[in-house]
Scaffold this motif. Sequence first.
Motif, short mmCIF file in Angstrom:
data_model
loop_
_atom_site.label_atom_id
_atom_site.label_comp_id
_atom_site.label_asym_id
_atom_site.label_seq_id
_atom_site.Cartn_x
_atom_site.Cartn_y
_atom_site.Cartn_z
N LEU A 176 -29.16 75.20 -1.52
CA LEU A 176 -28.64 76.06 -2.59
C LEU A 176 -27.55 76.99 -2.07
CD1 LEU A 176 -31.94 77.05 -4.46
CD2 LEU A 176 -30.14 75.51 -5.27
N ILE A 177 -27.77 77.56 -0.89
CA ILE A 177 -26.77 78.44 -0.29
C ILE A 177 -25.46 77.69 -0.09
CG2 ILE A 177 -26.13 79.66 1.84
CD1 ILE A 177 -29.06 80.49 2.14
N PHE A 178 -25.55 76.47 0.45
CA PHE A 178 -24.34 75.70 0.72
C PHE A 178 -23.62 75.33 -0.57
CE2 PHE A 178 -22.11 71.63 1.39
CZ PHE A 178 -21.20 72.05 2.35
N VAL A 179 -24.35 74.82 -1.54
CA VAL A 179 -23.72 74.37 -2.80
C VAL A 179 -23.08 75.54 -3.54
CG1 VAL A 179 -24.16 73.39 -5.08
CG2 VAL A 179 -25.18 72.34 -3.06
N MET A 180 -23.84 76.64 -3.69
CA MET A 180 -23.31 77.78 -4.43
C MET A 180 -22.23 78.50 -3.63
SD MET A 180 -24.81 77.15 -7.09
CE MET A 180 -23.65 78.30 -7.85
N GLY A 181 -22.40 78.56 -2.31
CA GLY A 181 -21.38 79.18 -1.48
C GLY A 181 -20.07 78.41 -1.52
N LEU A 182 -20.17 77.09 -1.47
CA LEU A 182 -18.98 76.24 -1.54
C LEU A 182 -18.30 76.37 -2.91
CD1 LEU A 182 -17.55 74.20 0.35
CD2 LEU A 182 -18.77 72.37 -0.86
N THR A 183 -19.12 76.42 -3.95
CA THR A 183 -18.58 76.58 -5.30
C THR A 183 -17.79 77.88 -5.41
OG1 THR A 183 -20.45 75.35 -6.24
CG2 THR A 183 -19.19 76.75 -7.74
N MET A 184 -18.36 78.96 -4.90
CA MET A 184 -17.70 80.26 -4.98
C MET A 184 -16.46 80.32 -4.09
SD MET A 184 -20.84 82.93 -5.44
CE MET A 184 -19.73 84.28 -5.53
N LEU B 265 -29.00 82.89 -12.85
CA LEU B 265 -28.07 83.81 -12.21
C LEU B 265 -26.72 83.15 -11.97
CD1 LEU B 265 -27.42 86.49 -10.74
CD2 LEU B 265 -28.47 85.53 -8.68
N TYR B 266 -26.73 81.92 -11.44
CA TYR B 266 -25.46 81.29 -11.08
C TYR B 266 -24.76 80.64 -12.27
CZ TYR B 266 -25.32 82.62 -6.32
OH TYR B 266 -25.19 83.39 -5.20
N LEU B 267 -25.48 80.32 -13.32
CA LEU B 267 -24.80 79.91 -14.55
C LEU B 267 -23.98 81.08 -15.09
CD1 LEU B 267 -27.51 77.80 -16.44
CD2 LEU B 267 -25.34 76.97 -15.49
N TYR B 268 -24.58 82.26 -15.02
CA TYR B 268 -23.87 83.47 -15.46
C TYR B 268 -22.67 83.76 -14.55
CZ TYR B 268 -22.82 88.43 -16.06
OH TYR B 268 -22.18 89.62 -16.24
N VAL B 269 -22.88 83.71 -13.23
CA VAL B 269 -21.82 84.05 -12.27
C VAL B 269 -20.65 83.07 -12.37
CG1 VAL B 269 -21.25 84.18 -9.80
CG2 VAL B 269 -23.35 85.22 -10.66
N ILE B 270 -20.95 81.78 -12.49
CA ILE B 270 -19.88 80.79 -12.61
C ILE B 270 -19.06 81.03 -13.87
CG2 ILE B 270 -19.41 78.34 -13.04
CD1 ILE B 270 -21.75 77.72 -11.10
N GLY B 271 -19.75 81.32 -14.97
CA GLY B 271 -19.05 81.64 -16.21
C GLY B 271 -18.19 82.89 -16.06
N MET B 272 -18.71 83.89 -15.35
CA MET B 272 -17.99 85.14 -15.15
C MET B 272 -16.72 84.91 -14.32
SD MET B 272 -19.55 88.58 -13.36
CE MET B 272 -19.44 87.93 -11.68
N ALA C 85 -23.43 88.22 -1.36
CA ALA C 85 -23.66 87.67 -0.02
C ALA C 85 -22.93 86.35 0.15
CB ALA C 85 -25.15 87.50 0.23
N LEU C 86 -22.98 85.51 -0.88
CA LEU C 86 -22.34 84.19 -0.77
C LEU C 86 -20.82 84.28 -0.82
CD1 LEU C 86 -24.61 81.68 -2.70
CD2 LEU C 86 -24.68 82.45 -0.33
N GLN C 87 -20.28 85.25 -1.55
CA GLN C 87 -18.83 85.43 -1.51
C GLN C 87 -18.40 85.75 -0.08
OE1 GLN C 87 -16.01 88.02 -4.16
NE2 GLN C 87 -16.58 89.29 -2.41
N GLN C 88 -19.12 86.66 0.57
CA GLN C 88 -18.76 87.04 1.94
C GLN C 88 -19.08 85.92 2.93
OE1 GLN C 88 -17.04 89.63 0.34
NE2 GLN C 88 -17.01 90.10 2.53
N ALA C 89 -20.13 85.16 2.66
CA ALA C 89 -20.50 84.04 3.54
C ALA C 89 -19.41 82.97 3.55
CB ALA C 89 -21.82 83.42 3.09
N GLY C 90 -18.79 82.74 2.41
CA GLY C 90 -17.73 81.75 2.31
C GLY C 90 -16.36 82.39 2.37
#
Length: 464
Positions: free
Chosen positions: A20-28, A449-456, A170-175
């Motif tokens: 999940l970290i990798f997929v969402m981090g890569l997406t962001m 959470l990430y459906l909301y964040v991606i939309g945002m 955290a994921l924005q900074q991670a990526g």
Amino acid sequence: MDKFVVKLKKNYKEKIVAFLIFVMGLTMSFMIPTWQTPDEYAHLNMIGNSIGVADFAENILDSSGIEKGRIEFNYDEKVDLTEQENALNKSVTYQKKDMLPQSISFGIIKHLPATLGILLGILLGVPSYWVLQLGEIFSLLFYVVICFVALIKLPIKKEVMAFIMLFPMALQQAGSISYDAVLIPLCFFFICYILYLKYEKEVVGFREICNVILLWIVITYIKVPYVFLIFLILIIPLEKIRVYIGKIKIDEDFIRKIRIPVIMIGAAGIIVALYMFRYNKWIQIIYGFVVEWRRGLYLFRATGKTWTKFLMTSTVCNLGWLDTPMIFWGVVLVYFLLFGFAFINSDVKYKGKMRKWDVLVVVGTVVFLCVFTTLAMVNHTITMTLFGSETTSETYSIRTALYQIPYIGGLQGRYYLPFLSLFCLPFSQKIQVNQKIAQVLFYFVELLLYLYVIGMVLQRYWMA
């Protein structure tokens, strides 16, 4: 086949979180446009300095084909799709040989994963857009690996730590190419490793102590205020310690015998160090807050009153140049869920109950970390208020300057993110929940959470 299934099931929860970290981090990483991660250009400069390459950041900026500074803080500005498309294939304007390391300084450790990715992109001769993306992907891979190992080590409150690891901030900074991509996961790992030594390791020997000290040194080198994480070593039970240095055996009896002299010598050493470095900026700030303690308390109250809502939001999700915040009631819900996870016990083996001494150490560590992380921005606030620039050569009297600022500014929630999990440690895991139910709840929350964040993010940067 059975062996494969057993291997697959081993650390299954941790593997899912890492995925999940990798997929969402890569997406962001791809959705947040180039130059929209805070201080991206400044960190490129740091990387250039660490490898001895002049104009490193400028060369990448010039070759990127993407305008810097147009979108940040301008909500009506979106990604220029034509510019973005051209950047994907734009040839670089620099010579490859001019961008390769001329020297290596120890500072490279702050950006090591990103530096390796960026240099790989330069060697491959890909456009600057992809050079930066490779830097971000290498940072993300480092974050994924460190978080995965940390969760395997962690014996209690896995849901709490995993939830924080997956915070959008955290994921924005991670990526990213920021040193946060190294600092934040190392802080997570440090906390998890200490809890592993406390709850699970039967004997804490020389190697384990060396691991703790080395990790602590690297964290402190990257960012000084996190030096106080070392206090957590005090929650490791003394009866577990078995350190052999030559013929000397350091165990519980030995530590109890020498603790008073060591404390006295340590206190004397601190006093001598404070005197020797009394003109140091950090020491001056501490001195000012001690002598002018009433004003110091006022500034902390004013800072809390002014910035609490912003700090809460920017710890969870305020993306880009802190101009894309999650709606505040959503932030409050995230904190509610975080502390809810702190009370959940989905593993009957560990109750997560701490001794009074442990609670005292954890709370004390949190207080020190919060205070000194906040104090780290005092010089920034003073110089920006009095002189309009942090790089000024002008000087000031700290005692006078404390009365010339209304509060401590420049703080961001991500500064507190590395030790956020410590707030949850003292709470006993009293609520027994089936492991499968806890997992389903966790994944469901992350999905929403990430459906909301991606939309945002789409609305902020990509949708006209």
